[in-house]
Each structure stands twice: as structure tokens, then as C-alpha cells.
Design a protein around this motif. Structure first.
Motif, PDB file in Angstrom:
ATOM      1  N   SER A   1       0.833  -1.208   0.000  1.00 16.24           N
ATOM      2  CA  SER A   1       0.000   0.000   0.000  1.00 16.24           C
ATOM      3  C   SER A   1       0.864   1.253   0.000  1.00 16.24           C
ATOM      4  N   TRP A   2       2.028   1.198   0.658  1.00 12.76           N
ATOM      5  CA  TRP A   2       2.937   2.339   0.677  1.00 12.76           C
ATOM      6  C   TRP A   2       3.521   2.589  -0.705  1.00 12.76           C
ATOM      7  N   ILE A   3       3.938   1.517  -1.386  1.00 17.05           N
ATOM      8  CA  ILE A   3       4.485   1.660  -2.732  1.00 17.05           C
ATOM      9  C   ILE A   3       3.416   2.189  -3.691  1.00 17.05           C
TER      10      ILE A   3
ATOM     11  N   ARG B   1       1.620   2.476  20.093  1.00 15.92           N
ATOM     12  CA  ARG B   1       1.270   1.258  20.832  1.00 15.92           C
ATOM     13  C   ARG B   1       2.136   0.073  20.404  1.00 15.92           C
ATOM     14  N   ALA B   2       2.486   0.060  19.099  1.00 18.86           N
ATOM     15  CA  ALA B   2       3.326  -1.028  18.579  1.00 18.86           C
ATOM     16  C   ALA B   2       4.814  -0.731  18.682  1.00 18.86           C
ATOM     17  N   ASN B   3       5.160   0.453  19.229  1.00 19.31           N
ATOM     18  CA  ASN B   3       6.563   0.897  19.283  1.00 19.31           C
ATOM     19  C   ASN B   3       7.181   0.881  17.886  1.00 19.31           C
ATOM     20  N   PHE B   4       6.396   1.311  16.926  1.00 22.06           N
ATOM     21  CA  PHE B   4       6.784   1.302  15.508  1.00 22.06           C
ATOM     22  C   PHE B   4       7.407   2.664  15.185  1.00 22.06           C
ATOM     23  N   GLN B   5       8.663   2.864  15.590  1.00 18.55           N
ATOM     24  CA  GLN B   5       9.300   4.177  15.491  1.00 18.55           C
ATOM     25  C   GLN B   5       9.580   4.588  14.043  1.00 18.55           C
ATOM     26  N   LEU B   6       9.728   3.623  13.144  1.00 22.92           N
ATOM     27  CA  LEU B   6       9.975   3.972  11.743  1.00 22.92           C
ATOM     28  C   LEU B   6       8.794   4.703  11.121  1.00 22.92           C
ATOM     29  N   ALA B   7       7.633   4.615  11.755  1.00 22.91           N
ATOM     30  CA  ALA B   7       6.452   5.323  11.248  1.00 22.91           C
ATOM     31  C   ALA B   7       6.437   6.786  11.677  1.00 22.91           C
ATOM     32  N   ASP B   8       7.327   7.178  12.599  1.00 23.12           N
ATOM     33  CA  ASP B   8       7.305   8.556  13.121  1.00 23.12           C
ATOM     34  C   ASP B   8       7.391   9.616  12.021  1.00 23.12           C
ATOM     35  N   PRO B   9       8.358   9.529  11.085  1.00 24.08           N
ATOM     36  CA  PRO B   9       8.427  10.586  10.068  1.00 24.08           C
ATOM     37  C   PRO B   9       7.207  10.616   9.161  1.00 24.08           C
ATOM     38  N   ILE B  10       6.619   9.453   8.894  1.00 28.71           N
ATOM     39  CA  ILE B  10       5.400   9.416   8.063  1.00 28.71           C
ATOM     40  C   ILE B  10       4.240  10.050   8.830  1.00 28.71           C
ATOM     41  N   ALA B  11       4.162   9.754  10.142  1.00 26.59           N
ATOM     42  CA  ALA B  11       3.090  10.330  10.960  1.00 26.59           C
ATOM     43  C   ALA B  11       3.198  11.845  11.036  1.00 26.59           C
ATOM     44  N   LEU B  12       4.411  12.363  11.229  1.00 23.05           N
ATOM     45  CA  LEU B  12       4.600  13.812  11.310  1.00 23.05           C
ATOM     46  C   LEU B  12       4.250  14.478   9.990  1.00 23.05           C
TER      47      LEU B  12
ATOM     48  N   TRP C   1      -3.476   5.905  -5.929  1.00 17.07           N
ATOM     49  CA  TRP C   1      -4.075   6.131  -4.620  1.00 17.07           C
ATOM     50  C   TRP C   1      -5.356   5.331  -4.436  1.00 17.07           C
ATOM     51  N   LYS C   2      -6.107   5.104  -5.498  1.00 20.30           N
ATOM     52  CA  LYS C   2      -7.345   4.329  -5.377  1.00 20.30           C
ATOM     53  C   LYS C   2      -7.036   2.916  -4.896  1.00 20.30           C
ATOM     54  N   ARG C   3      -6.092   2.249  -5.546  1.00 16.40           N
ATOM     55  CA  ARG C   3      -5.748   0.887  -5.148  1.00 16.40           C
ATOM     56  C   ARG C   3      -5.075   0.877  -3.780  1.00 16.40           C
ATOM     57  N   SER C   4      -4.272   1.882  -3.496  1.00 21.11           N
ATOM     58  CA  SER C   4      -3.617   1.966  -2.193  1.00 21.11           C
ATOM     59  C   SER C   4      -4.645   2.004  -1.070  1.00 21.11           C
ATOM     60  N   LEU C   5      -5.682   2.817  -1.219  1.00 17.79           N
ATOM     61  CA  LEU C   5      -6.725   2.899  -0.196  1.00 17.79           C
ATOM     62  C   LEU C   5      -7.493   1.587  -0.078  1.00 17.79           C
ATOM     63  N   GLU C   6      -7.718   0.931  -1.212  1.00 19.91           N
ATOM     64  CA  GLU C   6      -8.414  -0.362  -1.187  1.00 19.91           C
ATOM     65  C   GLU C   6      -7.614  -1.391  -0.390  1.00 19.91           C
ATOM     66  N   VAL C   7      -6.311  -1.426  -0.620  1.00 18.69           N
ATOM     67  CA  VAL C   7      -5.448  -2.372   0.098  1.00 18.69           C
ATOM     68  C   VAL C   7      -5.400  -2.023   1.583  1.00 18.69           C
ATOM     69  N   CYS C   8      -5.320  -0.723   1.902  1.00 20.94           N
ATOM     70  CA  CYS C   8      -5.313  -0.298   3.305  1.00 20.94           C
ATOM     71  C   CYS C   8      -6.566  -0.779   4.031  1.00 20.94           C
TER      72      CYS C   8
ATOM     73  N   LEU D   1       0.372   1.998   9.576  1.00 25.11           N
ATOM     74  CA  LEU D   1       0.791   2.460   8.253  1.00 25.11           C
ATOM     75  C   LEU D   1      -0.410   2.712   7.366  1.00 25.11           C
ATOM     76  N   GLY D   2      -1.423   1.821   7.430  1.00 29.39           N
ATOM     77  CA  GLY D   2      -2.623   2.008   6.617  1.00 29.39           C
ATOM     78  C   GLY D   2      -3.345   3.303   6.933  1.00 29.39           C
ATOM     79  N   HIS D   3      -3.474   3.614   8.225  1.00 32.61           N
ATOM     80  CA  HIS D   3      -4.156   4.856   8.609  1.00 32.61           C
ATOM     81  C   HIS D   3      -3.331   6.082   8.199  1.00 32.61           C
ATOM     82  N   LEU D   4      -2.005   5.993   8.303  1.00 37.48           N
ATOM     83  CA  LEU D   4      -1.173   7.129   7.916  1.00 37.48           C
ATOM     84  C   LEU D   4      -1.237   7.377   6.415  1.00 37.48           C
TER      85      LEU D   4
END
Length: 396
Positions: free
Chosen positions: A79-81, A141-152, A88-95, A110-113
Motif C-alpha cells: 500500500s505504501w508503494i 502502541r506497537a513501538n513502531f518508530q519507523l512510522a514517526d516521520p510518516i506520521a509527522l 491512490w485508489k488501489r492503495s486505499l483499497e489495500v489499506c 501504516l494504513g491509517h497514515l
């Protein structure tokens, strides 16, 4: 010790060997895992088309062999790729497909971001912010720190769209600090381009300068095509802020071409819009129009309505009767920018690229870019030839 670029190439070789071995043994679970690792390696190498094909293959293997958990991992990465490549249409479907109780919190984050980013760029501000906030909470909650820059990044987009500039600045500045402190060379990269656009547009010069420095570090360390293109874009924004419109145009042109080759439409859209501004500022209104038309096509394809509306307004504007002059020195030979003249003067003094980089507080890769474009403008191939032309023409 291998460079990062060498490590990526070695990783791809090993991943392809693992795929071949797993297929030879007819081991479905090992095949799916190996294809997923290959896809991730190709993503790091900026081969997004190849990465998507590998994820598609991995997902097909998972579904055939009923490997449900591996399928969830494949879908979240895919979904990120898809987002990055503008589908974006297919990305949202996969998310939506992997946002289930069976999925882990990191994948759901990642899906919500991604959903937040798509909605943000499409002007759906409230739902974009909700998705980004939920994604950030799941990542924590998952301690998924690699998502921090995407979240910001995902949080900055709706704030910027609503004109909450100080709040957006906090998010983008936090993303920049992540890049500075962690030394990350991959996950921070996409958001840095958007952060640079925000900083430059709103006159935040210190943050702009620091963003260029981080991008220079990443480009130098990796040689990654996306990193080099993003650096070229950032240099264009910096040159524009310094009223060096010809130099900005050259940097933007390089970035736009690279983003097109990488099949990254969102970055290309922003770069073309900025390049058109540089040409308009230099009084080249006719040359700016085709760029805006291409940017509008990309915005409509992405359904990025705010960007499309902005571009439509720019296209509807009539150029002033007295165009703005380019601020670069009128005496610059062969249309060289002020920076290129300075570098040519340094070449004449016998300085190396490394010494020039230190003198002007640039990365060596940035100096390499300037020197290549200098040679292109002068239609020469060597430093000696360029210096000889300058001395004979009494330019220095």
C-alpha cells in the motif's frame, strides 16, 4: 566495508538468490518471505516498479498457500508503494483490506497514515487529521518508530491546508529533527521534500537550510536516485528564495525529470509547480505555462483538488505587462548563475570539489551537480577547458 549503495546492491543479490532457492525447493512460505525481502530491497534502491511487482508476487504466493499473516505484511508494504507511485485508489483499497482485527498494530498504523496522506492531499482535512492521529496512536502502541516521520508528515499536511502554519511548522520541524538525530536515510526522505516545500514557501530560512543539509547527507551517503532528486528540488527552492531564478529553474528541471523516471507523480507535481514559479519570476511566462499544464494533469489524476485549484488559478492569471527581471547578474556569460560563476572562479584557483564544498558550505554532491551543469552551459568536458574559456573571455 561496503557503502550503503553497495549494501543495497548486495542485499538485492542475496534476496534474488533466496527467491531462486525457495522456488527450487517449492517452499511457499520461504518464497513469499524472500519475495517480500526482495521488494523491500528494491524500494531502498528506488526501483518502485520492481518493488511493486515483487510484492504482488509475494501476495499471490501467500494467498495460494493460505499464509494469512504474511499476506497482511505484504499488503501493508504494498500500500505504501502504491501510494508513492500515485495509484491512490488501489492503495486505499489495500489499506482497507488489511485494517482488520487479525492485522498487527504496526501494519494498521501504516494504513491509517497512508489514508491520512491521501485525504490530506485531496483536501479532506478533518478525516485526514483523524486518520493521521489514529495511525500515530497505533504506531506508538506497537513501538513502531519507523512510522514517526510518516506520521509527522501526515499530521503536517492538513494543518498546512487549514492555514495552521505554526502547528504545521512544529510537525515538519519535528520530522526534520528526526532526520538529523537518527541518521535515517530512507523513511524520512519522502516527508522531507514536503517539509522543504513548506519551509521555503513560508520563509522559514533556518529550517530550509537544515533540510538541505540533511538531504545532502542522505544523497552523499546513498547515491539513491530519489534522494538525489529530492536534494535537487530542495536546492531549487533555496535558489528561488535567493532570487537566483535561473539556477532554481535548472535544479527543478533536474528533479522533475528524475521524479518522472522514478514514477513519483506527487513529487513531480510539486516540482513542476515550483519550476513554473521560477520561470514566471524570471519573466518567462510562456515557458511556465506548459509546466503548469502538466502539473494540472498530474493533480487531476491524483484527485488532489487543492493543488488542481491552485494551478487552475495560476493558469488563469494574465502575465504583467512589465515582466519581473531575473535577479541574477546580467553580465553572467552563457547564462551562468551567480553560484556557477563563483564555482568557476574556484576552479580557476585550482580548488577541488571537496574544497569548494567546504568554502560554500555545500555537499560535494551538490558541487558535482553545479560543475556538471557548468560544463553543459559552456559546452565543454573538462575543468581545464572551462577555466581556459573563462580566462580567454575575461569573465573572471
Amino acid at each position: 566495508m561496503l557503502s550503503i549503495q553497495g549494501q543495497t546492491a548486495e542485499g538485492e543479490r542475496l534476496a534474488r538468490e533466496a527467491v531462486a532457492l525457495a522456488l527450487a525447493e517449492n517452499h511457499a512460505e520461504a518464497s513469499a518471505y524472500a519475495y517480500r525481502k526482495l521488494a523491500g530491497t528494491l524500494e531502498y534502491a528506488s526501483d518502485f516498479d520492481g518493488s511493486l511487482r515483487a510484492y504482488d508476487t509475494a501476495l499471490a504466493v501467500c494467498r495460494t498457500a493460505n499464509l494469512d499473516q504474511q499476506a497482511l505484511f505484504c499488503m501493508s508494504c504494498m500500500s505504501w508503494i502504491l501510494f508513492w507511485m500515485g495509484d491512490w485508489k488501489r492503495s486505499l483499497e489495500v489499506c482497507r483490506e488489511y485494517d482488520t482485527p487479525q492485522s498487527n498494530d504496526a501494519s494498521r498504523a501504516l494504513g491509517h497514515l497512508i489514508t491520512g496522506l491521501v485525504r490530506g492531499y485531496r483536501g479532506e482535512v478533518r478525516s485526514a487529521r483523524r486518520s493521521a492521529q489514529e495511525g500515530r496512536a497505533l504506531a506508538a502502541r506497537a513501538n513502531f518508530q519507523l512510522a514517526d516521520p510518516i506520521a509527522l508528515w501526515a499530521l503536517g499536511v492538513p494543518d498546512e491546508a487549514e492555514g495552521k502554519l505554526e502547528v504545521a511548522r512544529e510537525h515538519y520541524a519535528a520530522l526534520l529533527r528526526f532526520g538529523e538525530k537518527t541518521g535515517d536515510v530512507h523513511d524520512v526522505l519522502p516527508g522531507l521534500g514536503s517539509a522543504m516545500a513548506f519551509f521555503a514557501k513560508n520563509g522559514f530560512r533556518e529550517e530550509s537550510h537544515r533540510t538541505v543539509q540533511v538531504l545532502s547527507r542522505i544523497a552523499n551517503a546513498t547515491g539513491n536516485a530519489e534522494a538525489v532528486a529530492t536534494l535537487a528540488y530542495a536546492l531549487g527552492e533555496r535558489a528561488f528564495s535567493e532570487k537566483s531564478f535561473g539556477e532554481a529553474d535548472a535544479h527543478f528541471a533536474h528533479a522533475a525529470q528524475a521524479f518522472a523516471e522514478l514514477n513519483l507523480p506527487l513529487q513531480r507535481l510539486g516540482t513542476l509547480t515550483s519550476q513554473s514559479r521560477a520561470r514566471q519570476a524570471a519573466g518567462r511566462f510562456g515557458d511556465a505555462k506548459p509546466l503548469l499544464e502538466e502539473a494540472l494533469r498530474l493533480a487531476r489524476a491524483l484527485a488532489a483538488r487543492p493543488a488542481a485549484s491552485t494551478i487552475e488559478a495560476l493558469l488563469a492569471e494574465k502575465p504583467p505587462t512589465q515582466p519581473v527581471a531575473d535577479r541574477e547578474p546580467a553580465e553572467a556569460p552563457h547564462g551562468l548563475t551567480q553560484r556557477q560563476v563563483e564555482i568557476l572562479r574556484a576552479l580557476a584557483g585550482g580548488q577541488t570539489n571537496k574544497e569548494i564544498a567546504a568554502q560554500f558550505d555545500l555537499s560535494t554532491r551538490t558541487v558535482d551537480m553545479h560543475v556538471r551543469r557548468l560544463f553543459d552551459r559552456l559546452n565543454c568536458r573538462t575543468r581545464t577547458e572551462a577555466v581556459r574559456m573563462a580566462l580567454e573571455g575575461k569573465w573572471l
